[in-house]
Design an enzyme around this catalytic site. Structure first.
Site, PDB file in Angstrom:
ATOM      1  CD  GLU A 307      -2.705  -1.240   2.521  1.00 26.98           C
ATOM      2  OE1 GLU A 307      -3.869  -1.603   2.424  1.00 26.98           O
ATOM      3  OE2 GLU A 307      -2.159  -0.962   3.606  1.00 26.98           O
TER       4      GLU A 307
HETATM    5  C1  TNX Z   1      -4.395  -3.890   4.570  1.00 29.81           C
HETATM    6  S1  TNX Z   1      -2.931  -6.300   4.046  1.00 29.81           S
HETATM    7  C2  TNX Z   1      -3.125  -3.733   5.086  1.00 29.81           C
HETATM    8  C3  TNX Z   1      -2.969  -3.277   6.474  1.00 29.81           C
HETATM    9  C4  TNX Z   1      -4.283  -3.098   7.173  1.00 29.81           C
HETATM   10  C5  TNX Z   1      -5.218  -4.184   6.757  1.00 29.81           C
HETATM   11  C6  TNX Z   1      -6.517  -4.159   7.474  1.00 29.81           C
HETATM   12  C7  TNX Z   1      -1.757  -5.353   4.056  1.00 29.81           C
HETATM   13  C8  TNX Z   1      -0.514  -5.908   3.600  1.00 29.81           C
HETATM   14  N1  TNX Z   1      -1.971  -4.101   4.454  1.00 29.81           N
HETATM   15  O1  TNX Z   1      -2.212  -2.098   6.516  1.00 29.81           O
HETATM   16  O2  TNX Z   1      -4.065  -3.125   8.538  1.00 29.81           O
HETATM   17  O3  TNX Z   1      -5.458  -4.066   5.375  1.00 29.81           O
HETATM   18  O4  TNX Z   1      -7.278  -5.277   7.158  1.00 29.81           O
END
Ligand code: TNX
Length: 503
Positions: A307
């Protein structure tokens, strides 16, 4: 062979045949063996029954723990319970798992405590069976982590991934960058209290996990999820980049937006990045990775990669290549969330962690598959089935919903080798992550983790096919763990899909 009443075991063993008779457990039951698992067994039986069994150094004994490397595959064991109980492990881990199985067969009835009679032969399908605890969004202290290790290693999980840094906080002391814990650890999401592990705390967790055959994988999330680094060292990070989702979510949840240099109390994602074109950033990464590597006996360091929504693709790829190379230089195998598979020259052998859905969307599959092309392998954390922070139902008080609503049955019914187009041998195993935006206490964590982690334990450990490897069998077997979880104080969610046993 189809047993009318399957033995109450999760994960289901490779083969398990029930015997008619039970073996009584009393204050005079003697335990023989030189394995450290003897002490763990005696402790576990005492805390469950109040009976303190005696360790003995020579036969005769009622329970015997043996190691024989020839007896089964690595981590495997056999367990026979008749007049005596004998566990033969292929290695120390195998003996430990034999003990966990034995503890699931412990029962109390009107005649007292006993073990269900059984002939079991067992070994894991996947070598990598993981859980993740996000200690960044909410901090969990050493004692909480130890309890988490106890309850998950009992299901034969053997890797503990600790998500040690995120926008909201930095949770492990680094000598060469001391302001991280001085200035960026005090709070959690929503302004709840924070905390951090001293190096001794971290070593204590690693040792406790190792004694229960769990390898700790420390994660420092980079280049995004790094707002907290900027609170301590502003020169290392870019100004926040707000995306539409973040702004909309913040408004909906009544949460503040990120402000450079100030502690972030919301849980929006994708707004932060370290400075990818500054050499200082790589000094930082090198120092952190070196200090983590020094206190991590396990082979892996996870460097995040998820992300980075405000980071230009070319910059992100450059960072992925440099950061994974730094981990290799430090003598460890890099692990990264699947997005880093976009980098053409990601370090060879890097392990990708796939967190897309069971039907991949967008570029997720392509990115994940690139790790395999680079000589690496994959850990499967498909978000719509393994994510322990998703709600069980729309109205469940804890958790999020973005990936799916995950009831116990949907957590159970998926196949890790059927998601991506890679050889089965490229799948190292499964990891179930618990993100902690909505969980403030270990008890809240446990309500999301149990019973769904048991579903992932069975997928990771048990053979892909078998008469009992099915939802109708699983729901009965997992229901039989209730007395054990209650005795251990595990605050599982009593999901209505499961016929929970009283004792
Ligand atoms: C996505 S999954 C994220 C996290 C969040 C999560 C909440 C991932 C690698 N990153 O930063 O905590 O969703 O479900």
């Amino acid at each position: 062979m189809v047993l009318p009443h399957p033995l109450p075991l999760v994960p289901v063993p490779v083969s398990a045949v029930a015997r008619e008779a039970r073996m009584p457990i009393t204050a005079t039951t003697r335990v023989l063996g030189s394995s450290p698992a003897v002490a763990l067994l005696i402790e576990a039986i005492e805390s469950r029954t109040g009976l303190r069994l005696s360790p003995v150094e020579t036969a005769p004994a009622d329970i015997e723990l043996i190691i024989d490397a020839e007896s089964s595959a690595p981590e495997g064991y056999t367990l026979e319970i008749g007049d005596r109980a004998v566990i033969v492990g292929a290695d120390e881990a195998g003996v430990f798992y034999g003990v966990q199985t034995l503890l699931q067969l412990l029962r109390q009835d009107d005649d007292g405590w006993s073990l269900l009679g059984a002939d079991i032969a067992d070994s894991p399908r996947f070598a990598r069976r993981g859980v993740m605890l996000d200690v960044a969004r909410h901090f969990f202290g050493v004692d909480d982590v130890k309890r988490f290790i106890d309850s998950t290693s009992a299901l034969k999980f053997n890797h503990l991934h600790l998500h040690l840094s995120d926008d909201q906080g930095w949770r492990v002391h680094i000598d060469s960058w001391p302001r991280l814990t001085e200035l960026s650890s005090a709070s959690s999401a929503n302004g709840d209290p924070g905390g951090f592990y001293t190096k001794d705390d971290y070593r204590e967790i690693v040792a406790y996990a190792a004694a229960r055959h769990m390898i700790v994988i420390p994660e420092i999330d980079l280049p995004g999820h790094t707002h907290a680094i900027g609170v301590a060292y502003p020169e290392l990070v870019e100004a926040p980049v707000l995306n539409d989702n973040l702004v909309a979510d913040s408004e909906r949840l009544g949460q503040p937006l990120p402000v450079a240099g100030e502690t972030y109390l919301g849980w929006g994602v994708g707004h932060s990045s370290v400075r990818i074109h500054e050499e200082r950033t790589y000094d930082f990464v090198r120092d952190v990775v070196r200090e983590l590597a020094e206190m991590t006996p396990g082979p892996y360091i996870h460097i995040g990669g998820d992300e980075s929504l405000g980071t230009p693709q070319a910059d992100f790829d450059l960072f992925a290549e440099r950061a994974t190379a730094i981990v290799v230089e430090a003598g460890k195998t890099p692990v990264a969330w699947h997005e880093m598979g976009s980098a053409a020259n990601i370090a060879e052998g890097t392990v990708g962690q796939y967190w897309g859905k069971t039907t991949p969307e967008g570029t997720h599959a392509e990115e994940a598959e690139h790790f395999v092309a680079r000589g690496g392998a994959l850990i499967m954390s498909a978000a719509n089935v393994t994510y322990l922070d998703m709600k069980y139902s729309e109205d469940f008080p804890l958790g999020l919903t973005w990936a799916a609503i995950i009831d116990v049955r949907s957590a159970y019914e998926w196949e890790p080798t059927a998601v991506l187009d890679v050889p089965d041998t490229a799948i190292l195993g499964v990891e179930a992550p618990l993100w902690s935006e909505t969980t403030r206490t270990l008890s809240e964590v446990e309500q999301l983790v149990f019973p769904r982690a048991a579903a992932q334990a069975e997928i990771a450990w048990s053979p892909k096919e078998g008469p009992e490897r099915a939802w109708e069998s699983f729901r009965v077997r997992v229901g039989s763990l209730a007395p054990l979880w209650k005795a251990e104080g595990v605050d599982f969610h009593p999901a209505s899909e499961i016929p929970w046993s009283a004792r």
